[in-house]
Design a protein around this motif. Structure first.
Motif, PDB file in Angstrom:
ATOM      1  N   MET A   1      56.818 -16.521  59.419  1.00  0.00           N
ATOM      2  CA  MET A   1      56.868 -17.933  59.056  1.00  0.00           C
ATOM      3  C   MET A   1      57.451 -18.115  57.653  1.00  0.00           C
ATOM      4  SD  MET A   1      53.919 -20.784  59.471  1.00  0.00           S
ATOM      5  CE  MET A   1      54.297 -22.472  59.052  1.00  0.00           C
ATOM      6  N   ILE A   2      57.042 -17.230  56.745  1.00  0.00           N
ATOM      7  CA  ILE A   2      57.569 -17.311  55.383  1.00  0.00           C
ATOM      8  C   ILE A   2      59.085 -17.084  55.400  1.00  0.00           C
ATOM      9  CG2 ILE A   2      57.538 -16.227  53.104  1.00  0.00           C
ATOM     10  CD1 ILE A   2      54.553 -15.562  53.699  1.00  0.00           C
ATOM     11  N   LEU A   3      59.534 -16.134  56.220  1.00  0.00           N
ATOM     12  CA  LEU A   3      60.961 -15.868  56.314  1.00  0.00           C
ATOM     13  C   LEU A   3      61.705 -17.088  56.852  1.00  0.00           C
ATOM     14  CD1 LEU A   3      61.092 -12.211  57.669  1.00  0.00           C
ATOM     15  CD2 LEU A   3      61.894 -13.029  55.458  1.00  0.00           C
TER      16      LEU A   3
ATOM     17  N   VAL B   1      65.220 -23.200  53.604  1.00  0.00           N
ATOM     18  CA  VAL B   1      65.538 -23.599  52.228  1.00  0.00           C
ATOM     19  C   VAL B   1      66.951 -23.163  51.875  1.00  0.00           C
ATOM     20  CG1 VAL B   1      64.990 -23.168  49.797  1.00  0.00           C
ATOM     21  CG2 VAL B   1      63.153 -23.664  51.427  1.00  0.00           C
ATOM     22  N   LEU B   2      67.300 -21.929  52.238  1.00  0.00           N
ATOM     23  CA  LEU B   2      68.644 -21.428  51.935  1.00  0.00           C
ATOM     24  C   LEU B   2      69.695 -22.287  52.626  1.00  0.00           C
ATOM     25  CD1 LEU B   2      68.309 -17.529  52.063  1.00  0.00           C
ATOM     26  CD2 LEU B   2      68.904 -18.943  50.099  1.00  0.00           C
ATOM     27  N   ARG B   3      69.421 -22.648  53.870  1.00  0.00           N
ATOM     28  CA  ARG B   3      70.378 -23.479  54.602  1.00  0.00           C
ATOM     29  C   ARG B   3      70.524 -24.841  53.924  1.00  0.00           C
ATOM     30  NH1 ARG B   3      68.244 -23.174  60.146  1.00  0.00           N
ATOM     31  NH2 ARG B   3      68.276 -20.925  59.890  1.00  0.00           N
ATOM     32  N   ARG B   4      69.373 -25.389  53.486  1.00  0.00           N
ATOM     33  CA  ARG B   4      69.395 -26.700  52.855  1.00  0.00           C
ATOM     34  C   ARG B   4      70.159 -26.644  51.529  1.00  0.00           C
ATOM     35  NH1 ARG B   4      63.660 -28.398  52.400  1.00  0.00           N
ATOM     36  NH2 ARG B   4      63.592 -27.950  54.612  1.00  0.00           N
ATOM     37  N   VAL B   5      70.029 -25.515  50.822  1.00  0.00           N
ATOM     38  CA  VAL B   5      70.725 -25.370  49.538  1.00  0.00           C
ATOM     39  C   VAL B   5      72.214 -25.159  49.771  1.00  0.00           C
ATOM     40  CG1 VAL B   5      71.024 -23.804  47.575  1.00  0.00           C
ATOM     41  CG2 VAL B   5      68.729 -24.541  48.250  1.00  0.00           C
ATOM     42  N   GLU B   6      72.550 -24.489  50.854  1.00  0.00           N
ATOM     43  CA  GLU B   6      73.936 -24.105  51.112  1.00  0.00           C
ATOM     44  C   GLU B   6      74.810 -25.289  51.519  1.00  0.00           C
ATOM     45  OE1 GLU B   6      76.009 -20.432  53.550  1.00  0.00           O
ATOM     46  OE2 GLU B   6      74.538 -21.706  54.539  1.00  0.00           O
ATOM     47  N   SER B   7      74.284 -26.201  52.332  1.00  0.00           N
ATOM     48  CA  SER B   7      75.138 -27.243  52.900  1.00  0.00           C
ATOM     49  C   SER B   7      75.715 -28.207  51.865  1.00  0.00           C
ATOM     50  CB  SER B   7      74.390 -28.000  53.997  1.00  0.00           C
ATOM     51  OG  SER B   7      73.303 -28.711  53.456  1.00  0.00           O
TER      52      SER B   7
END
Length: 50
Positions: free
Chosen positions: A1-3, A9-15
């Motif tokens: 779940m943590i992963l 979060v990474l996806r949200r930061v990337e877009s």
């Protein structure tokens, strides 16, 4: 779940970065088109001025 959370979060930061990159590319293309138009108009004015 943590992963999964970190992935999200990474996806949200990337877009937004990708979107910004696309916007910069568009801006560069528009600037080049504008410069081309200015050069053409300048050439026409020079031609008209003799």
């Amino acid at each position: 779940m943590i992963l999964n959370q970190r992935d999200a979060v990474l996806r949200r930061v990337e877009s937004p970065e990708r979107r910004l990159g696309r916007r910069i590319g568009l801006g560069i293309r528009l600037a080049l088109n504008y410069a081309q138009c200015v050069l053409i108009i300048a050439a026409c004015l020079k031609y008209l001025a003799g």
